[in-house]
Design a protein around this motif. Structure first.
Motif, mmCIF file in Angstrom:
data_model
loop_
_atom_site.group_PDB
_atom_site.id
_atom_site.type_symbol
_atom_site.label_atom_id
_atom_site.label_comp_id
_atom_site.label_asym_id
_atom_site.label_seq_id
_atom_site.Cartn_x
_atom_site.Cartn_y
_atom_site.Cartn_z
ATOM 1 N N GLY A 401 30.912 12.028 96.966
ATOM 2 C CA GLY A 401 31.585 13.012 96.117
ATOM 3 C C GLY A 401 32.603 13.868 96.817
ATOM 4 N N GLU A 402 32.451 14.057 98.103
ATOM 5 C CA GLU A 402 33.370 14.908 98.860
ATOM 6 C C GLU A 402 33.149 14.610 100.337
ATOM 7 N N PRO A 403 34.077 15.054 101.163
ATOM 8 C CA PRO A 403 33.866 14.815 102.592
ATOM 9 C C PRO A 403 32.612 15.548 103.059
ATOM 10 N N ASP A 425 28.090 7.101 104.045
ATOM 11 C CA ASP A 425 29.018 8.094 103.493
ATOM 12 C C ASP A 425 29.999 7.318 102.624
ATOM 13 N N THR A 426 29.713 7.284 101.328
ATOM 14 C CA THR A 426 30.433 6.393 100.414
ATOM 15 C C THR A 426 31.644 7.080 99.808
ATOM 16 N N TRP A 428 34.530 6.881 97.134
ATOM 17 C CA TRP A 428 34.978 6.195 95.913
ATOM 18 C C TRP A 428 35.370 7.217 94.882
ATOM 19 N N GLN A 429 35.733 6.764 93.692
ATOM 20 C CA GLN A 429 36.256 7.655 92.655
ATOM 21 C C GLN A 429 35.854 7.141 91.274
ATOM 22 N N THR A 430 35.984 7.995 90.271
ATOM 23 C CA THR A 430 35.762 7.564 88.888
ATOM 24 C C THR A 430 36.552 6.278 88.637
ATOM 25 N N ASP A 515 44.132 10.597 97.430
ATOM 26 C CA ASP A 515 43.586 11.275 98.606
ATOM 27 C C ASP A 515 44.450 10.987 99.822
ATOM 28 N N ARG A 531 42.333 15.686 98.634
ATOM 29 C CA ARG A 531 43.269 15.293 97.594
ATOM 30 C C ARG A 531 44.692 15.701 97.962
ATOM 31 N N ASN A 537 38.211 19.688 94.461
ATOM 32 C CA ASN A 537 36.881 19.115 94.506
ATOM 33 C C ASN A 537 35.904 20.252 94.811
ATOM 34 N N ARG A 542 35.283 17.103 90.194
ATOM 35 C CA ARG A 542 36.744 17.115 90.140
ATOM 36 C C ARG A 542 37.250 18.087 89.094
HETATM 37 C C1 WTA Z 1 36.324 12.749 96.744
HETATM 38 C C2 WTA Z 1 33.113 10.620 92.761
HETATM 39 C C3 WTA Z 1 35.369 12.170 101.023
HETATM 40 C C4 WTA Z 1 37.737 12.209 96.882
HETATM 41 C C5 WTA Z 1 32.462 9.319 93.232
HETATM 42 C C6 WTA Z 1 37.903 11.382 95.625
HETATM 43 C C7 WTA Z 1 35.124 11.853 98.765
HETATM 44 C C8 WTA Z 1 37.143 12.198 94.620
HETATM 45 C C9 WTA Z 1 34.014 11.001 98.991
HETATM 46 C C10 WTA Z 1 36.637 11.371 93.476
HETATM 47 C C11 WTA Z 1 33.590 10.806 100.344
HETATM 48 C C12 WTA Z 1 34.404 11.123 96.862
HETATM 49 N N1 WTA Z 1 34.305 11.392 101.319
HETATM 50 N N2 WTA Z 1 35.792 12.413 99.778
HETATM 51 N N3 WTA Z 1 32.536 10.058 100.663
HETATM 52 N N4 WTA Z 1 33.589 10.574 97.786
HETATM 53 N N5 WTA Z 1 35.319 11.912 97.437
HETATM 54 O O1 WTA Z 1 36.143 10.790 90.562
HETATM 55 O O2 WTA Z 1 38.629 13.288 96.893
HETATM 56 O O3 WTA Z 1 34.310 12.518 90.734
HETATM 57 O O4 WTA Z 1 39.237 11.188 95.234
HETATM 58 O O5 WTA Z 1 34.205 10.342 91.959
HETATM 59 O O6 WTA Z 1 36.053 12.760 95.357
HETATM 60 O O7 WTA Z 1 35.815 12.140 92.632
HETATM 61 P P1 WTA Z 1 35.121 11.476 91.391
#
Ligand code: WTA
Length: 664
Positions: A401-403, A425-426, A428-430, A515, A531, A537, A542
């Motif tokens: 979800g975030e760094p 540490d995954t 990904w994004q929506t 990002d 971002r 975030n 988001r």
């Molecule tokens: C951030 C959530 C760093 C990033 C799954 C991305 C991350 C946004 C990471 C997507 C991570 C998600 N490390 N940043 N492991 N995972 N992000 O759409 O900025 O709610 O573009 O999806 O979260 O957020 P979303």
């Protein structure tokens, strides 16, 4: 905890490496870097053949596909397009007649601690029965159904039942406002809503149905014929005769057998609204075949799922993480999963650790924000420290979800994982549907704060503004060069915005993630720097700065102008900071505090409590260029409390900077 600046510095000098142990490598599905590299090489050599093989091996198709990837109408890519399948059948029916049918699918722990278990067979019966209820109310393949549910088994049933009859669901997080629900009902053209009377959070009963009523009363929602209400608590709620049905009423007399409706692989499984860089949220549309393939496969790859694992993803089904790693991935992979209702700090901040012990959780997947707040709680109260719980069942940890800052990573590794569990540490994004850059637990040497390497078949890269690769060590824009099966298909009702947002011409047709990132000079590992658009975030959620700005200026009796920026926050990653010009004179002292609170509550009502600005500062004006453009980079510095070192020569009203630097 250290300040965000020091954590950024410690990422830059991060040189600790944690390779998986030999035993972990040996037992893993993708074993060692050689295993990872072999899959990457396969994808490299025959991209379509690679994906076709995986799609055949991991999904059950009622009609096999003959064409893997169709790029003829790029960027509207199509995957497995002439194949047919059903997502719910791939999550439930596929296990019937196997050893999995009587396995527990979900262990549900309610807010008050009550535990309910349901097997795959039972879940299939309940999904089928609810699917029949939807059908009986005229919901058909291709219809949109809005879901506004608490974390419950019924939330998963609602989503799976839609998938079973080919209806496209659109889940709205239970913390969003009536206005947000209203916008989404209209944009999606929903024919039905599935909700609950109330939700339980931290011992409190909070209304859900009342918010649906408010949204529908706003008008323009004529598409909605029925509202199905799960009675989560015994407390009564308003019911509209003819339109509203309790679950019990809707299910009465319905058979527990419902044949799944086969749909084309590109059929929209769901729409999920997320924030972008304009005021209007984007309805991210996902496919059935490609999406489900990746949901299933990343369970096997990233989490190295085994039959006896107890998997727990703490995300709400209102977010993409809850879609892929609660509703679809674990079920498609035949896992036993934990679902929890409530909040991590109720009845105390040891709940996660106690639940891991209670349910023998082996794979635990949560957000850095939760970890940071639980570190703080554990440091303040030994009774809620993970050391108080038996966490020996854990074998893999995940972050999303975030760094994740290296300090939090190290604590998670040491105190939760006992220095034995790899952390994935995954990133990904929506829009990506599932993991795209992540370590593999039995292969990748870990570096705290780095999401390491792209999954096989994912052509992630870092480029400059013209789409050319940058060297390792130099920062740039994160892109994915080739399509992948679980990618966003379009923005619902807005294909032009889809093209513009994700495939800008100057980037050579690459997918633009939004990002910034940098690859390490030594290993080529990716680190996400945040971002690069107007998206914040906050606690892994988001939020669009423009969305919050529009909410603020919609308070027309009070607000003349507003600008919103993010600033680093130790706990929530980023915090929302709003600069506001009122229609009256600039307030100070107590009055400023009072108006700031009024505005916070207004934003909560317009969007939801998660969008409340942490700081609100008032000015006579905002820093603007002579052409009238708000200089947000200056506002970002002010929000951080930094001295202004940028060039301010184009600023029309330099004196405003001093005024805005003052806190209320
Ligand atoms: C951030 C959530 C760093 C990033 C799954 C991305 C991350 C946004 C990471 C997507 C991570 C998600 N490390 N940043 N492991 N995972 N992000 O759409 O900025 O709610 O573009 O999806 O979260 O957020 P979303």
């Amino acid at each position: 905890m250290s300040s965000p600046n020091s954590s950024i510095e410690s990422v830059l000098v991060e040189n600790r490496v944690f390779p998986p142990s030999d035993a972990v490598v040996k037992a893993a599905r993708i074993s060692g870097m050689a295993g990872y590299e072999a899959l990457c090489a396969e994808a490299d050599k025959d991209f379509e053949g690679f994906w076709a093989r995986l799609a055949r091996e991991n999904l059950q198709w009622t009609k096999p596909f003959t064409r893997t990837l169709d790029e003829s109408n790029a960027p509207f890519f199509q995957w497995f397009a002439d194949g047919e399948l059903n997502a719910s059948a791939n999550c439930l029916d596929r296990h019937i007649g196997t050893a999995t049918e009587n396995k527990t699918a979900i262990i549900f722990e309610a807010d008050d601690g009550a535990v309910t278990r349901i097997t795959y067979k039972e879940l299939l019966a309940r999904v089928s029965q609810f699917a029949n209820a939807l059908k009986a109310h005229g919901v058909e393949k291709g219809d949109r159904v809005l879901i506004y549910m608490p974390m419950t088994i019924e939330g998963v049933i609602a989503m799976q039942a839609c998938a079973r009859i080919g209806a496209t669901h659109s889940v709205v997080f239970g913390g969003f406002s009536a206005k947000a629900v209203h916008e989404r009902v209209i944009d999606a053209g929903a024919v039905a809503i599935i909700t609950a009377n109330y939700q339980m959070r931290g011992g409190k009963e909070l209304p859900l149905k009342a918010i649906i009523d408010e949204a529908l009363a706003t008008g323009g929602c004529d598409t909605v014929r029925n509202v199905f209400v799960y009675e989560r608590t015994p407390t009564a709620c308003n019911m509209v005769e003819g339109r509203d049905k309790t679950f019990a009423q809707a299910l009465a007399g319905q058979s527990t057998d419902c044949p799944p409706v086969a749909v084309g692989a590109e059929h929209p499984l769901f729409i999920l609204y997320t924030s972008g860089s304009t005021g209007k949220p984007k309805g991210v549309q996902h496919s059935t075949g490609g999406y489900l393939l990746w949901a299933k496969l990343t369970m096997d790859w990233t989490f190295d799922l085994r039959p006896d694992d107890i998997f727990w993803c703490t995300a709400d089904i209102g977010w993409i993480t809850g879609h892929t790693y609660v509703t679809y991935g674990p079920l498609a992979a035949g896992a036993t999963q934990i679902i929890f209702e409530g909040i991590p700090t109720f009845p105390n901040a040891g709940r996660f650790w106690q639940m891991i012990e209670r349910h023998k959780c082996s794979i635990f997947y949560t957000a850095p924000t939760a970890i940071r707040s639980l570190i703080k709680a554990a440091e303040g109260d030994a009774a809620v420290h993970p050391a108080r719980s038996d966490l020996s069942s854990l074998r893999i940890l995940g972050s999303v979800g975030e760094p994740i800052n290296p300090e939090a990573w190290m604590w998670y590794y040491k105190h939760v994982g006992g220095e034995r569990c790899p952390i994935v540490d995954t990133f990904w994004q929506t829009e990506t549907g599932g993991h795209v850059i992540t370590p593999l637990p039995g292969a990748t040497p870990l570096v705290p704060g780095s999401c390491t390497l792209p999954l096989p078949g994912i052509t992630a890269a870092i480029v400059d503004e013209t789409g050319n690769d940058v060297a390792n060590g130099a920062g740039g824009i994160l892109v994915i060069k080739r399509p992948w099966p679980s990618m966003i298909r379009t923005i619902w009702n807005d294909p032009e915005r889809f093209k513009k947002s994700y495939f800008p011409e100057e980037l050579k047709g690459y997918y633009l993630a939004g990002d910034g990132a940098v690859r390490s000079a030594d290993r080529g590992y990716f680190r996400i720097t945040g971002r690069i658009d107007d998206v914040l975030n906050v606690s892994g959620h988001r939020m669009g700065t423009m969305e919050i700005e529009s909410a603020l200026v919609s308070k027309t009796d009070l607000v003349a102008e507003a600008a919103v920026v993010g600033r680093p926050d130790d706990l929530t990653g980023e915090a929302i900071c709003a600069f506001v010009v009122l229609k009256r004179s600039r307030p100070t002292g107590e009055e400023a505090k009072q108006i700031a609170n009024e505005l916070r509550n207004w934003v909560a009502k317009e969007i939801g409590p998660i969008a409340k600005p942490k700081d609100i500062r008032f000015g006579d004006n905002l820093p603007k260029t002579r052409s009238g453009k708000i200089m947000r980079r200056l506002l970002r510095s002010i929000a951080k409390g930094e001295a202004i070192t940028q060039d301010t020569s184009t600023l029309e009203n330099p004196a405003i900077l001093d005024q805005l630097s003052q806190t209320n």
